[in-house]
Scaffold this motif. Structure first.
Motif, mmCIF file in Angstrom:
data_model
loop_
_atom_site.group_PDB
_atom_site.id
_atom_site.type_symbol
_atom_site.label_atom_id
_atom_site.label_comp_id
_atom_site.label_asym_id
_atom_site.label_seq_id
_atom_site.Cartn_x
_atom_site.Cartn_y
_atom_site.Cartn_z
ATOM 1 N N SER A 168 -0.030 -6.407 -9.394
ATOM 2 C CA SER A 168 -1.211 -5.912 -10.107
ATOM 3 C C SER A 168 -2.209 -5.400 -9.080
ATOM 4 N N GLY A 169 -3.289 -4.802 -9.580
ATOM 5 C CA GLY A 169 -4.274 -4.211 -8.699
ATOM 6 C C GLY A 169 -4.017 -2.728 -8.509
ATOM 7 N N THR A 170 -4.901 -2.075 -7.770
ATOM 8 C CA THR A 170 -4.780 -0.638 -7.565
ATOM 9 C C THR A 170 -4.863 -0.286 -6.086
ATOM 10 N N VAL A 171 -4.154 0.780 -5.730
ATOM 11 C CA VAL A 171 -4.234 1.375 -4.400
ATOM 12 C C VAL A 171 -4.611 2.833 -4.596
ATOM 13 N N ASP A 172 -5.828 3.186 -4.203
ATOM 14 C CA ASP A 172 -6.341 4.533 -4.376
ATOM 15 C C ASP A 172 -6.330 5.227 -3.017
ATOM 16 N N PHE A 173 -5.559 6.315 -2.917
ATOM 17 C CA PHE A 173 -5.471 7.063 -1.665
ATOM 18 C C PHE A 173 -5.992 8.474 -1.896
ATOM 19 N N LEU B 107 -2.076 5.433 -6.485
ATOM 20 C CA LEU B 107 -0.659 5.504 -6.122
ATOM 21 C C LEU B 107 0.227 4.726 -7.085
ATOM 22 N N ASN B 108 -0.333 3.711 -7.740
ATOM 23 C CA ASN B 108 0.462 2.894 -8.657
ATOM 24 C C ASN B 108 0.966 3.694 -9.849
ATOM 25 N N PRO C 230 8.852 11.466 -7.686
ATOM 26 C CA PRO C 230 8.625 12.795 -7.081
ATOM 27 C C PRO C 230 7.183 12.995 -6.612
ATOM 28 N N GLU C 231 6.223 12.479 -7.395
ATOM 29 C CA GLU C 231 4.819 12.606 -6.996
ATOM 30 C C GLU C 231 4.534 11.768 -5.756
ATOM 31 N N MET C 232 5.125 10.579 -5.693
ATOM 32 C CA MET C 232 4.913 9.716 -4.544
ATOM 33 C C MET C 232 5.527 10.313 -3.284
ATOM 34 N N ARG C 233 6.585 11.089 -3.453
ATOM 35 C CA ARG C 233 7.240 11.717 -2.306
ATOM 36 C C ARG C 233 6.276 12.643 -1.552
ATOM 37 N N ARG C 234 5.399 13.319 -2.286
ATOM 38 C CA ARG C 234 4.413 14.186 -1.635
ATOM 39 C C ARG C 234 3.444 13.376 -0.779
ATOM 40 N N PHE C 235 3.123 12.182 -1.246
ATOM 41 C CA PHE C 235 2.187 11.350 -0.499
ATOM 42 C C PHE C 235 2.862 10.667 0.690
ATOM 43 N N ARG C 236 4.179 10.543 0.662
ATOM 44 C CA ARG C 236 4.883 9.927 1.799
ATOM 45 C C ARG C 236 4.615 10.702 3.083
ATOM 46 N N LYS C 237 4.475 12.010 2.956
ATOM 47 C CA LYS C 237 4.192 12.825 4.131
ATOM 48 C C LYS C 237 2.833 12.468 4.721
ATOM 49 N N ARG C 238 1.907 12.053 3.886
ATOM 50 C CA ARG C 238 0.547 11.767 4.341
ATOM 51 C C ARG C 238 0.359 10.316 4.767
ATOM 52 N N ILE D 82 0.838 -1.201 0.000
ATOM 53 C CA ILE D 82 0.000 0.000 0.000
ATOM 54 C C ILE D 82 0.874 1.253 0.000
ATOM 55 N N LEU D 83 1.938 1.230 0.807
ATOM 56 C CA LEU D 83 2.827 2.386 0.923
ATOM 57 C C LEU D 83 3.861 2.449 -0.200
#
Length: 331
Positions: free
Chosen positions: A78-83, A88-89, A94-102, A70-71
């Motif tokens: 396969s599959g999706t993780v929607d946050f 997130l997939n 760089p985009e994922m880095r913003r979500f790491r904070k959350r 998930i993180l």
């Protein structure tokens, strides 16, 4: 196709859909893939805002792999993780880095998850500096506040991890996860390495923090007794698949799946005169290298019938918000 236990609800912060994680095993002179481990197989669930969802199962059930996938500490097969509406997939680094904070994690081992060469002050302030939060003075104030929030003295900031007990180290790990004020926390078996008396203290702390900060959490554990008092809903996994999903009260009072019933029968009861109907499962959990056909639990299930060897049971709704994967209890 959307799974039945993942309705389209606007209050959902996290939606996991048909998640799979396969680990290839390589061998031979050419280092080719010779076998595959299906650690997570077609897992779907949601976590609503402000909700704590327990993810429970024996060692080898794939629950920690779910949390790390998930993180995106592990990449899904396969599959999706929607946050919060974002897949997130599909995000770049760089985009994922913003979500790491959350999205933060509390690791299982409080002894290995903290850098032994750094003082607590550095451990906690590092999380802030990585995300560009505050100046040095503000970070120092935040470190003091974090320690107080997890029940530790501000004086502890100048100590090294080896100077603390396991329970204190885990409190520091929780403080580190809270440092960036995340929306979502994966607590990956945060009390399994602690003494029973300390487990209760850490669970009570997480419960208090949940109320104080309206935390959304995926609480991973192998013991159903641990999750009862902190989780709003519970997901039971076995060998990479979900066996049952239910609100906590419904799961503990009316378990439907034979695997859930066996797990709950092992939970100690405070009343010594209460009936002891222990269900003993035969053998160990099968290897994910060679899972059973049909229902993955059938080789240990006391209720197994011939059809269990060929039919993969779907998660059927048997009550409000209560789903079970068993052909004998399907509607």
């Amino acid at each position: 196709m959307q799974a039945a236990n993942v309705p389209d609800r606007s209050e959902a912060l996290l939606i996991v859909q048909n998640l799979r994680k396969v680990f290839p095993l390589r061998g031979g002179i050419l280092n080719r893939v010779v076998r595959s481990v299906h650690a997570v197989n077609d897992v779907s669930f949601r976590v609503d805002r402000g909700e704590v969802v327990g993810l429970v199962g024996e060692s080898g059930s794939g629950k920690s792999t779910v949390g790390r996938t998930i993180l995106r500490l592990l990449e899904p097969t396969s599959g999706t993780v929607d946050f919060d509406g974002a897949n997130l997939n599909l995000l770049s680094r760089p985009e994922m880095r913003r979500f790491r904070k959350r999205m933060q994690i509390v690791f299982q081992d409080p002894y290995a998850s903290l850098n032994p060469r750094e003082k607590v002050r550095t451990i906690l302030s590092h999380a802030l500096s990585v995300h560009g939060i505050g100046d040095p003075s503000e970070r120092q104030d935040r470190v003091v506040a974090l320690l107080e929030q997890v029940g530790l003295s501000a004086d502890y900031q100048d100590r090294f991890p080896h100077e603390f007990s396991g329970g204190q180290r885990q409190r520091i790990g929780i403080a580190r996860a809270l440092a960036v004020e995340p929306d979502f926390i994966v607590a990956d078996e945060p009390v399994s390495a602690l003494d029973v008396s300390i487990q209760a203290q850490v669970i009570n702390l997480l419960d208090d923090l949940k109320e104080q900060f309206n935390l959304t959490m995926l609480f991973i554990a192998h013991d159903l007794a641990v999750v009862e008092h902190i989780c709003d809903r519970v997901i039971v996994m076995y060998l990479g698949r979900i066996m049952e999903v239910a609100p906590t009260r419904a799961l503990y009072s009316r378990p439907n799946n034979p695997y859930t019933q066996a797990l709950l029968s092992a939970v100690p009861k405070p009343d010594p005169d209460a009936p002891k109907n222990r269900i003993i499962l035969k053998g160990d959990i099968p290897s994910p290298l060679n899972p059973p056909s049909g229902c993955v639990f059938r080789t240990r299930c006391p209720m197994a019938i011939a059809d269990c060897a060929s039919v993969v049971p779907a998660l059927n709704e048997i009550g409000p918000g209560h789903f079970s994967a068993c052909i004998r209890t399907a509607p």
